[in-house]
Write an enzyme that holds these catalytic residues in place. Structure first.
Site, PDB file in Angstrom:
ATOM      1  N   SER A 185      -2.046  -5.797   6.133  1.00 26.40           N
ATOM      2  CA  SER A 185      -2.422  -5.067   7.331  1.00 26.40           C
ATOM      3  C   SER A 185      -2.315  -5.872   8.618  1.00 26.40           C
ATOM      4  CB  SER A 185      -3.844  -4.529   7.188  1.00 26.40           C
ATOM      5  OG  SER A 185      -4.775  -5.586   7.008  1.00 26.40           O
ATOM      6  N   HIS A 213      -1.041   0.779   3.867  1.00 22.07           N
ATOM      7  CA  HIS A 213      -0.079   0.716   4.970  1.00 22.07           C
ATOM      8  C   HIS A 213       1.362   0.931   4.506  1.00 22.07           C
ATOM      9  CE1 HIS A 213      -3.038  -0.684   7.956  1.00 22.07           C
ATOM     10  NE2 HIS A 213      -3.599  -1.274   6.921  1.00 22.07           N
ATOM     11  N   LYS A 245      -3.792   6.917   7.635  1.00 21.29           N
ATOM     12  CA  LYS A 245      -2.798   6.139   8.376  1.00 21.29           C
ATOM     13  C   LYS A 245      -1.534   6.979   8.532  1.00 21.29           C
ATOM     14  CE  LYS A 245      -5.013   1.837   7.120  1.00 21.29           C
ATOM     15  NZ  LYS A 245      -6.208   2.475   6.504  1.00 21.29           N
TER      16      LYS A 245
END
Length: 397
Positions: A185, A213, A245
């Site tokens: 991240s 991610h 996300k």
């Protein structure tokens, strides 16, 4: 010890907070007044944001908004109960099935947050006497999950498969789980998943990947870093990813075999004892899953923007990490230098977060730049122009 000599807990916390402020490490909450794609309004200022995790630009997609509104009109806002009581609705079940199919797993299980998902799966799988081997740059929730499980936590240098192997081979009589971020991240690089999977197969260890991610961004179908590495459920038995996300919603899930998911239903405390996510949010996330797969142009556009930024940064002489993902950090080293750079960028109309210890290791404070399919080429050029004016001196790595 006499009661009068006990430490005052709030006073101790206040001292720790003052120390953090003195070291230029104090965190502050900022209120966003309005969001319009990559543009944010804060205190009357309109800023172009490069610090969002909305990688595919889905957070304000009209189809997600419509799905949420429609589901909320039909079934209300809150789920009103835990999944195992009366909180598990049709929308939850449909989303879990879609996530399982997308990631090539037998089943998936929803959690309210990624933090809770990692705490739940690690606490359910590991016990005292077991060993959890982790990359040193893993997200905090993976580390916390291992500590709370009672297992011994061993950390290997970032992406060092040989070091991970040494930790596994010296743990012959214990149950072992190796956990890694798929995409890290703060650095944006991708874990050496194929090598880690081969290592775990050889050592009879369980591999877990946190793909918060990577989901939606990597892989030919957007199923994440595990798909991009050509690995399946047997190579990576435990897969975690988030909905907040690239999918633009909130929540998380664990995906894996039927036996894994059934075991989590029985033993994962953060699943059992928490109110289920709002069913309307599940309905919106389901649309996000569908769009992430169908709108391949989003990943293609994001990839082109990443390449444009990296090419422009190289022309400016900026030192970037090896990341080819949407996370593009510029490591400056000193916390005050990172703060100063972020403040100057904001003065120029750009919002870029300064990330400082303890979120990142000491001496590696940075600008964490994140790109989105919601950005345009002109936005990238504006960022590069502002970075050029800063005359940055990145720290040696």
């Amino acid at each position: 010890m006499a009661a009068a000599s006990r430490p005052d807990l709030q006073e101790r916390l206040a001292v720790q907070t003052a120390n953090r402020e003195r070291e230029n490490l104090l965190r502050r909450v900022r209120t966003i007044d309005h969001a319009d794609g990559p543009w944010l309004e804060i205190g009357g200022k309109r800023l172009l944001s490069f610090c969002s995790n909305d990688y595919l630009g889905l957070a304000q997609h009209p189809q997600l908004i419509s799905a949420l509104r429609s589901a909320a009109s039909e079934c209300g806002v809150g789920s009103t109960s835990a999944h195992l009581i009366s909180g598990h609705r049709t929308g939850h079940a449909e989303l879990e099935e879609a996530l399982a199919v997308w990631t090539g797993r037998e089943r998936a299980l929803l959690f309210s947050t990624g933090y809770m998902a990692n705490l739940g799966v690690l606490q359910a799988l590991l016990a005292r006497g077991d060993i959890c081997v982790q990359d040193k740059l893993n997200h905090a929730c993976l580390l916390d999950g291992a500590k709370l499980s009672g297992a011994e936590l061993k950390r290997y240098p970032h992406a060092d498969v040989d070091a991970a192997a040494r930790q596994l081979t010296c743990s012959e009589n214990a149950g072992v789980l190796l956990a890694t971020d798929g995409v890290f991240s703060m650095d944006g690089d991708v874990a050496p998943l194929r090598k880690l999977a081969a290592l775990c197969a050889h050592e009879n260890a369980t591999l877990m990947v946190d793909d918060a991610h990577g989901l939606g961004v990597l892989g030919s179908h957007g199923a994440g870093s595990v798909e991009a590495a050509g690995l399946n459920q047997y190579d990576v038995p435990v897969l975690m990813a988030t909905l907040g996300k690239a999918l633009g919603c909130a929540g998380a899930f664990i995906a894996g075999s039927h036996s894994l998911i059934e075991g989590l239903v029985q033993f994962a405390r953060p699943y059992i004892y928490t109110t289920a996510m709002p069913p309307a949010l599940a309905a919106a996330a389901l649309v996000g899953v569908q769009l992430a797969q169908a709108d391949t142009w989003r990943r293609e556009k994001l990839s082109a923007l990443i390449a444009r930024f990296r090419h422009g940064a190289a022309q400016l002489g900026l030192t970037l990490s090896s990341s080819t993902t949407a996370i593009q950090p510029i490591v400056l080293g000193d916390a005050q230098a990172a703060l100063d750079a972020a403040n100057t960028l904001e003065w120029r109309g750009l919002l870029v977060t300064a990330i400082r210890p303890p979120t990142v290791p000491a001496g590696s404070a940075r600008l964490r730049i994140t790109l989105s399919a919601a950005h345009e080429e002109a936005h990238i050029d504006k960022l590069l122009s502002a970075l050029e004016a800063l005359h940055l001196r990145p720290a040696s790595r």
